[in-house]
Design an enzyme around this catalytic site. Structure first.
Site, mmCIF file in Angstrom:
data_model
loop_
_atom_site.group_PDB
_atom_site.id
_atom_site.type_symbol
_atom_site.label_atom_id
_atom_site.label_comp_id
_atom_site.label_asym_id
_atom_site.label_seq_id
_atom_site.Cartn_x
_atom_site.Cartn_y
_atom_site.Cartn_z
ATOM 1 N N LYS A 168 -4.646 -8.890 -6.718
ATOM 2 C CA LYS A 168 -5.833 -9.177 -5.918
ATOM 3 C C LYS A 168 -6.996 -8.260 -6.317
ATOM 4 O O LYS A 168 -6.773 -7.076 -6.578
ATOM 5 C CB LYS A 168 -5.440 -8.942 -4.453
ATOM 6 C CG LYS A 168 -6.507 -9.153 -3.428
ATOM 7 C CD LYS A 168 -5.956 -8.909 -2.031
ATOM 8 C CE LYS A 168 -6.181 -7.489 -1.559
ATOM 9 N NZ LYS A 168 -7.209 -7.312 -0.552
ATOM 10 N N LYS B 108 -10.876 -3.058 -3.444
ATOM 11 C CA LYS B 108 -11.723 -1.850 -3.486
ATOM 12 C C LYS B 108 -10.949 -0.678 -4.067
ATOM 13 O O LYS B 108 -11.510 0.195 -4.699
ATOM 14 C CB LYS B 108 -12.148 -1.431 -2.075
ATOM 15 C CG LYS B 108 -12.983 -2.419 -1.329
ATOM 16 C CD LYS B 108 -13.408 -1.787 -0.004
ATOM 17 C CE LYS B 108 -13.644 -2.822 1.064
ATOM 18 N NZ LYS B 108 -12.462 -3.065 1.931
ATOM 19 N N LYS C 205 0.821 -1.217 0.000
ATOM 20 C CA LYS C 205 0.000 0.000 0.000
ATOM 21 C C LYS C 205 0.852 1.262 0.000
ATOM 22 O O LYS C 205 0.492 2.259 -0.607
ATOM 23 C CB LYS C 205 -0.957 0.011 1.198
ATOM 24 C CG LYS C 205 -2.092 -0.983 1.022
ATOM 25 C CD LYS C 205 -3.276 -0.683 1.908
ATOM 26 C CE LYS C 205 -4.430 -1.603 1.542
ATOM 27 N NZ LYS C 205 -5.603 -1.441 2.361
HETATM 28 N N1 AQP Z 1 -9.542 -10.382 -3.425
HETATM 29 C C1 AQP Z 1 -9.937 -10.952 -2.298
HETATM 30 N N2 AQP Z 1 -10.192 -12.277 -2.239
HETATM 31 C C2 AQP Z 1 -10.605 -12.877 -1.096
HETATM 32 N N3 AQP Z 1 -10.813 -12.170 0.072
HETATM 33 C C3 AQP Z 1 -10.568 -10.853 0.046
HETATM 34 N N4 AQP Z 1 -10.666 -9.887 0.981
HETATM 35 C C4 AQP Z 1 -10.320 -8.690 0.456
HETATM 36 N N5 AQP Z 1 -9.989 -8.831 -0.825
HETATM 37 C C5 AQP Z 1 -10.129 -10.174 -1.122
HETATM 38 C C6 AQP Z 1 -11.095 -10.141 2.338
HETATM 39 O O1 AQP Z 1 -12.149 -9.251 2.633
HETATM 40 C C7 AQP Z 1 -12.077 -8.899 4.003
HETATM 41 C C8 AQP Z 1 -12.163 -7.415 4.163
HETATM 42 O O2 AQP Z 1 -11.041 -6.783 3.641
HETATM 43 P P1 AQP Z 1 -10.740 -5.306 4.137
HETATM 44 O O3 AQP Z 1 -11.864 -4.436 3.804
HETATM 45 O O4 AQP Z 1 -10.378 -5.306 5.564
HETATM 46 O O5 AQP Z 1 -9.441 -4.878 3.394
HETATM 47 P P2 AQP Z 1 -8.565 -5.481 2.291
HETATM 48 O O6 AQP Z 1 -8.196 -6.898 2.596
HETATM 49 O O7 AQP Z 1 -7.411 -4.553 2.108
HETATM 50 O O8 AQP Z 1 -9.601 -5.473 1.076
HETATM 51 P P3 AQP Z 1 -9.668 -4.609 -0.201
HETATM 52 O O9 AQP Z 1 -10.982 -4.875 -0.788
HETATM 53 O O10 AQP Z 1 -8.481 -4.883 -1.056
HETATM 54 O O11 AQP Z 1 -9.657 -3.111 0.288
HETATM 55 P P4 AQP Z 1 -8.627 -1.944 0.048
HETATM 56 O O12 AQP Z 1 -8.488 -1.830 -1.456
HETATM 57 O O13 AQP Z 1 -9.288 -0.759 0.670
HETATM 58 O O14 AQP Z 1 -7.354 -2.335 0.689
HETATM 59 C C9 AQP Z 1 -10.796 -9.503 4.572
HETATM 60 O O15 AQP Z 1 -11.128 -10.705 5.241
HETATM 61 C C10 AQP Z 1 -10.002 -9.788 3.351
HETATM 62 O O16 AQP Z 1 -9.116 -10.876 3.527
#
Ligand code: AQP
Length: 343
Positions: free
Chosen positions: A206, A209, A114
């Protein structure tokens, strides 16, 4: 010591929820309600580790709570709340900031990803993120955390923090009359064919969001037409689907789409290959689109209904916070005694 089987998991209100969040986490929250006390949190304090417009944060917080409920989390049986309502998260995170070592935090790959080349200019909160996550989990002495594979390293850090706290304060824990394993060594629950859903545009990244391309993800609020178009345009190689699961090796995009199909239909990748092995994308992609719409459309329509009633959603979050803060304060009261804070 026997801990109550308790589940904690959180989702950041940092953008549009997507299929990865659903399959990797939210969908798996539902059956755990039959076997565990469940606490599901909208982690708004985590979200602000990168800039969030305040109105967007409020909207996204309600959207995540709505997604929990629309997916089948029962706010009466489980506790649903947003993190900032229970101030003990921040309080315990500070104690853990003083337990965790700089070296441990510096090894976190999510921070490196990040922060990228910009690590001098990101917030201190982003660096300390895993310590707040440990506090979220251990405040409730959660024994299990259902998460996607990307959170595995943070869960390991949570276990290290729990063990170091139990060890550093062993004498005080004994003196105050607590069991030596004051905090549990929490188990991650990372299982199934969808632990890491990849971007629809790039099978090595991955689904996220924060990906600038909306085409890279299926958002939970996408309509049927948009879902079908995104799947149709998903990057793939020109080969048909392999005849065996082993044939998916080295074919990241194909592996991802088969994994999504498997997870959405509660099957294994082998089941999906048994049905579609040897078939081309012209057959598989429409079938996947139809399945995705069948699963996601009812959730999206329920989410929209819930989001429209902000008073009701806010009442769920307040009720959850009231129930959650009883557990949180009980833990913090003990932690203050163990650490030596006078009250
Ligand atoms: N691509 C993914 N595949 C499977 N699980 C996923 N998770 C996130 N992306 C995937 C799981 O969703 C939960 C919530 O995630 P988060 O909101 O705490 O943050 P993150 O993991 O950083 O998810 P994002 O969507 O990628 O958000 P941003 O872009 O804001 O960083 C967790 O259980 C995560 O494992």
């Amino acid at each position: 010591m026997a801990f109550t089987p308790r589940v904690f998991s959180g989702i950041q209100p940092s953008g549009d929820l997507h299929l990865g969040n659903y399959l990797g986490a939210i969908r798996r929250f539902v059956p755990l309600q039959d076997t565990h006390d469940c606490i599901y949190c909208v982690v708004d304090m985590h979200a602000i580790t990168v800039w969030q417009d305040p109105d967007d944060l409020r909207r996204a917080t309600r959207e995540v709570a709505a997604a929990f409920i629309a997916a089948g989390v029962d706010p009466k049986r489980s506790i649903i709340f947003n993190q900032s309502q229970i101030v003990q998260h921040a309080e315990l995170a500070w104690v853990f900031n003083c337990i965790a070592r700089m070296g441990w935090m510096s090894r976190m790959t999510q921070f490196k990803d990040k922060a990228g080349k910009n690590s001098e200019n990101v917030s201190l909160g982003l660096f300390a993120y895993p310590s707040l996550m440990a506090a979220d989990i251990l405040l409730y002495k959660a024994t299990h955390v259902p998460v996607g594979d990307d959170q595995k390293q943070h869960l390991e850090l949570t276990r290290d923090i729990a063990a170091k706290f139990n060890n550093d304060y062993a004498a005080s824990i004994a003196k105050e009359g607590f069991e030596p394993d004051f905090f549990p060594i929490t188990e991650p629950l990372i299982a199934g064919p969808a632990t890491r859903i990849m971007s629809l545009r790039d099978g090595t990244k991955k689904m996220s969001k924060s990906d600038p391309s909306d085409q890279s993800r299926i958002s939970l609020l996408d309509d049927a037409d948009t879902i079908a178009k995104k799947i149709k345009r998903a990057t793939t190689d020109p080969e048909p689907l392999p005849e065996t699961v082993e044939g998916l090796k080295g074919r990241a995009e194909a592996d991802n789409l088969v994994g999504i199909y498997a997870a959405l239909s509660d099957k294994t990748k082998a089941d999906v290959i048994a049905e579609y092995g040897g078939k081309g994308w012209g057959t598989f992609k429409p079938a996947l689109a139809e399945l995705a719409v069948a699963v996601l459309a009812p959730i999206a329509s329920e989410m929209r209904r819930l989001i429209d009633d902000t008073t009701a959603i806010d009442a769920v979050l307040r009720d959850g916070a009231e129930r959650g803060s009883v557990i949180a304060e009980a833990t913090m009261k003990d932690v203050r005694r163990i650490v030596g804070f006078i009250r």
